[in-house]
Structures are given as C-alpha cells and as structure tokens.
Write an enzyme that holds these catalytic residues in place. Sequence first.
Site, PDB file in Angstrom:
ATOM      1  N   SER A  43      32.773 127.185 -83.918  1.00  0.00           N
ATOM      2  CA  SER A  43      33.347 126.018 -84.598  1.00  0.00           C
ATOM      3  C   SER A  43      32.610 125.548 -85.841  1.00  0.00           C
ATOM      4  O   SER A  43      33.077 124.651 -86.539  1.00  0.00           O
ATOM      5  CB  SER A  43      33.479 124.853 -83.614  1.00  0.00           C
ATOM      6  OG  SER A  43      34.478 125.144 -82.670  1.00  0.00           O
TER       7      SER A  43
ATOM      8  N   SER B 230      36.396 124.193 -84.731  1.00  0.00           N
ATOM      9  CA  SER B 230      36.957 122.858 -84.570  1.00  0.00           C
ATOM     10  C   SER B 230      36.311 121.826 -85.493  1.00  0.00           C
ATOM     11  O   SER B 230      36.785 120.706 -85.589  1.00  0.00           O
ATOM     12  CB  SER B 230      36.803 122.418 -83.112  1.00  0.00           C
ATOM     13  OG  SER B 230      35.434 122.331 -82.750  1.00  0.00           O
TER      14      SER B 230
ATOM     15  N   LYS C  76      30.978 115.193 -87.468  1.00  0.00           N
ATOM     16  CA  LYS C  76      32.158 115.491 -86.655  1.00  0.00           C
ATOM     17  C   LYS C  76      32.352 114.387 -85.620  1.00  0.00           C
ATOM     18  O   LYS C  76      31.377 113.848 -85.079  1.00  0.00           O
ATOM     19  CB  LYS C  76      31.916 116.847 -85.979  1.00  0.00           C
ATOM     20  CG  LYS C  76      33.016 117.386 -85.103  1.00  0.00           C
ATOM     21  CD  LYS C  76      32.585 118.766 -84.583  1.00  0.00           C
ATOM     22  CE  LYS C  76      33.661 119.459 -83.764  1.00  0.00           C
ATOM     23  NZ  LYS C  76      33.265 120.837 -83.403  1.00  0.00           N
TER      24      LYS C  76
END
Length: 434
Positions: free
Chosen positions: A136, A112, A35
């Site tokens: 997330s 996310s 990420k």
Amino acid sequence: MATGSNYGAFMEKFVLQPHSSSHDLPLSGLTFAIKDIFDVAGYVTGFGNPDWARTHPASESTAPAVSAILRGGATCNGKTVMDEMAYSINGENKHYGTPINPCAPDRVPGGSSSGSAVVVGGDLADFSLGTDTGGSVRVPASYCGIFGFRPSHGVISTSGVIPMAQSFDTVGWFARNPAILNRVGRVLLQLSDMSPVGPTQLIIADDCFQLSSIPSNRVKQVLVDSVEKLFGGHVIKHANLGDVVKDKVPSLNCFLDKGNAGQEYNIPSLAALSSAMRLLQRYEFKNNHGEWVSTVRPDLGPGIAERVWEAVRTTDENVDVCHSVKTELRVALTDLLGDFGVLAIPTVPGAPPKLQTDPTTLETFRARAFSLLSIAGVSGFCQVSIPLGLHDDLPVSVSLLAKHGSDGLLLNLVETLYDTLKEQVGNLGLLTRL
C-alpha cells in the site's frame, strides 16, 4: 471532497505544529500529510469508510510515528483519503472519491495509501506517511511517479495505527526526492548519520522483470549502467528468484497451484508465496475486524466488499504453514543477499490501470503484482520504489530490496544512486524523464 488544486487527496485539512520551532531539527521547514489510518488526538480515525468513522470515537492520543515526525520539526497539514479498511492496491474510494493521480489523471493512483501518494506527487506536501501491508505504499508510489519506502517489518512502531494484518503491517512514507526520503527515514528509524556503504552485489531478478509489461531491457539497463558507473561491473549479478524460492522455501508446496500451467506468464513459486501471504492476511484481518464487519455490515465498495467478506469467512487452515513460509523465505533471501547485497525487481507489473477498469481484467494484473509485492511482504525485508521516468507517458519504477534491518543502507544507496539513474535515463533514451 474538494478536488482541483487538492487532487481530492485530503479527507480533512488541519495543522499540527512541530513540537519545537528550532531550525536545527532534521525535518524543520518540511510539511507532511498522514493516511486516515493513523490516530491523531482529538480526531476520529476513519479507516477509509464512513461506517467505521460513525462507530468509533475520536482518538485519545497520537500515533508514535506521527509524534516522531512532529518532534523532528515537520508540520502536518491534514489526513488523506485511503482505500476502505486498507483492503485494496487500487486507490478508488466510492465514498470519498478517488484521489487524482497527478502523473496520469486517467489512471488509478494506487492504494491503499492513495491520498498520501497523491499529496506528494501533486506537490501539496514535502512528504507523507502511509502504511504498507500488502503493497500500500510501494504501489501508489510507483503509479504516481514518486519514491515510496516500506521499512523492515517491526522496526517502526505501528501503535496508534489501525491494524490490517500484523504479520505484514508497516509504517511507510513517500517523498519526491531521495534526500527527503532519507531524512524522514532517519527520524522514524532513529538512525544516526552513517557513511554510505556501496552494495557488495546487486542481484537482478531476471524472471521478475519478465512479469512486467514494460520492456525489461529498458528498466534493467538504466539500473545496470548506473550501478556499474558508481560501484563497478563486478557488483552486478543475475538470478531467477522463483528458483531460489522454490528450492529454499519447502513449506510453499501446499500453496503451489498445480492447475495453473495454462495461465498467462507467472512464476509458480512466487504465485504460491502470494497465496500464503494473502491467506495469513485474511486470517489476521478477520481476527482484527471480523466482529465489527459482521455486526455493522458496513457499506463497502466493489472488490473491497468481496475481499472483506472472504476474510470474515476464512478459517485457520494452513495458517501455521504461512508462518513457516515467512521464516524460510527470510533465511533464503538473507543467504542470497549477504550483508550488503541488494535485490532489484519491478515494483509493479506495468503501468497504472485505467480508472474503473473491469475487476476481472484487473485480476491478472493483481496476481502478478502480489507475486512481486509478497517478496518483501513475507520476508519482512525493506524495499524502496524508485521512479525512473515515463514509458508511453506513464510512470515506470524499479524496486530495491535489502535484508531485514538494512533500512539505512537502502536509504543511503538510493540517495547516492539517483542522480546517476536520472543521467542514464537521459543518456540511454530508453525512458522519458519525469
């Protein structure tokens, strides 16, 4: 951003070679993505927003979690798209595009850690790293039909990871199968191999399953039959988690919404738990990033802009109470589960929402989602989201939670349980196999 074969999941493709070419390493031969919240030496950490990337220099060092994976023998193939400033569980990004959910292309991928989940779901990497503050990792894992692990809070270093809210931030990971999930966990958690221990009890949180739009008898039955087959029926227990939280977490009283009775079904004590979590999250986010937001006034997408500015305006009222809630909940759930107990809940309250769903329609879903997600979030317990198959052609998952520090137990349990779960999905015909 490139779509098609890459599902729009990557921010930037590059190769980081493992620290050793030895074939004996636990992650040798595996690929992973990270990420865009993790520092990698020589690259700007973009935090999902071009204004952030523009106003921050390239990182001088690589996050310890990423370095641990490289030492474990895996090869990194790039950074993945994420929701702006990690402030959404949806997975839509107006600047870089929304990664395509490989399991349900007309639905959101979840955020996310959207790109990290899509990379694994789309078979572009063997596993990936994300972060989980409010949900997330767990949410996109569920939406994309893959495994997602949120470790016990504080057991994996978050150094070199842009903070969102430190009371809840964790480094999590995704995999398509439980064996790789376990191997990655053993490297990140520095666990030695241990013989799997069966759970002393599996507590089904019946009220939590009522929060889901998926018929609960289908999901629960698959789990119950699998656990009975492997460990015996005496292990199965049932509880109303809302009652446990209401009785054992007195500090929640100031977060109980007295005027909520007419709303669609929710569990008042868990809704209050969610309120406490989100308040502390806003307060810590403001301390971390409020000055930058106020100075730069970044261009933020719908929904995220409102949440970010609400956080910037938040005060410290009731923040101390949030810390008491955390302590009380951890004690209450530790008492409930004992040393080798496991709690079963839905990961999310239903199928992934459609792309570009109206924000007001999403709000009820979000409220229910955070009632479920805040259980591990506030207690600091570890949680794994397990894909069970499809209902109406959309992915369904179940989550198992264990007490703080029981990550190895949970990882082993999932690996032990999963073949039987798949078998039961086929036998019972309640869900379609993924």
